[in-house]
Enzyme design. Sequence first.
Site, PDB file in Angstrom:
ATOM      1  N   CYS A 139      -5.271  41.942  23.379  1.00 43.43           N
ATOM      2  CA  CYS A 139      -4.173  42.377  22.511  1.00 43.43           C
ATOM      3  C   CYS A 139      -4.726  43.242  21.367  1.00 43.43           C
ATOM      4  O   CYS A 139      -5.849  43.050  20.903  1.00 43.43           O
ATOM      5  CB  CYS A 139      -3.447  41.163  21.930  1.00 43.43           C
ATOM      6  SG  CYS A 139      -2.452  40.257  23.135  1.00 43.43           S
ATOM      7  N   CYS A 193       0.399  44.002  24.061  1.00 46.88           N
ATOM      8  CA  CYS A 193       0.651  42.949  23.082  1.00 46.88           C
ATOM      9  C   CYS A 193      -0.110  43.268  21.802  1.00 46.88           C
ATOM     10  O   CYS A 193      -1.027  44.085  21.791  1.00 46.88           O
ATOM     11  CB  CYS A 193       0.239  41.578  23.628  1.00 46.88           C
ATOM     12  SG  CYS A 193      -1.485  41.505  24.202  1.00 46.88           S
TER      13      CYS A 193
END
Length: 249
Positions: free
Chosen positions: A89, A170
């Site tokens: 992420c 993300c």
Amino acid sequence: MISVVWLAVLLLCAGRPGAELGTTPNIKHIVMGRCYEYSTLVNPGVRYDCESIWRHFEEAVCCQTPCNTTVEDYRHMFYAMAQAWALPCGRFLFWSKTKTFVQTFVAALRYFWTLEDTLAGYMFNDLLWCGQEDNDGFDFGSCPGWSACERHPVYSLWRRASQNFAEMACGNVTVLLNGSVVDAFNRESMFGSVELDSLDPCRVDHVNIKVVTDREGPFMESCSRGSVLDLIEILRTRGFRWTCADNDR
């Protein structure tokens, strides 16, 4: 991740979007070699069945007209090459009309992940292919230009790959746009039509827009003018938090 109108990765070395060139010579050896290289060097320790991936790729493309390959035709191939590990992420990078800059940028920093860092992107980057309806094989003589039809076999594959990449995004994601051209953000590009719509505001914390320009200009668009404002409005409407910076060093 990343995109131009229909996606810059579909451009061939010849440089003409409408050029009718055939399937890339030795495409099987190239694709298979890249698959094994990815498993060995890029993502060591994760095994992919490269033979199965190639077989499903052939089934999706061959034995039909070049403009009749859909995203759904690649479903078995993408199932066989499912990304077996989670990309970190905060390191997802999308782009539009900034391919050359992105390649240099990513190679220098070794931090961000682009579509080309996934297995699909790594295997098929800069290749061209199409089948023949009356022949069990690829057409190495002539394929339609990648912008000739929506069901072009190259376009359909990259559409699915782009969707998968965006759905994995993300944390904080970065978008690089080219401020030296008109329509730095194009709703019809792969980023504008596929990746942007596939980003999940529940998984993505911030969308950080970076508008870069050629050193000598022209300076056509920025965070405060042009099509970048359209992108910002879409992000606002969908509930994303965002930042935008011009020529961020």
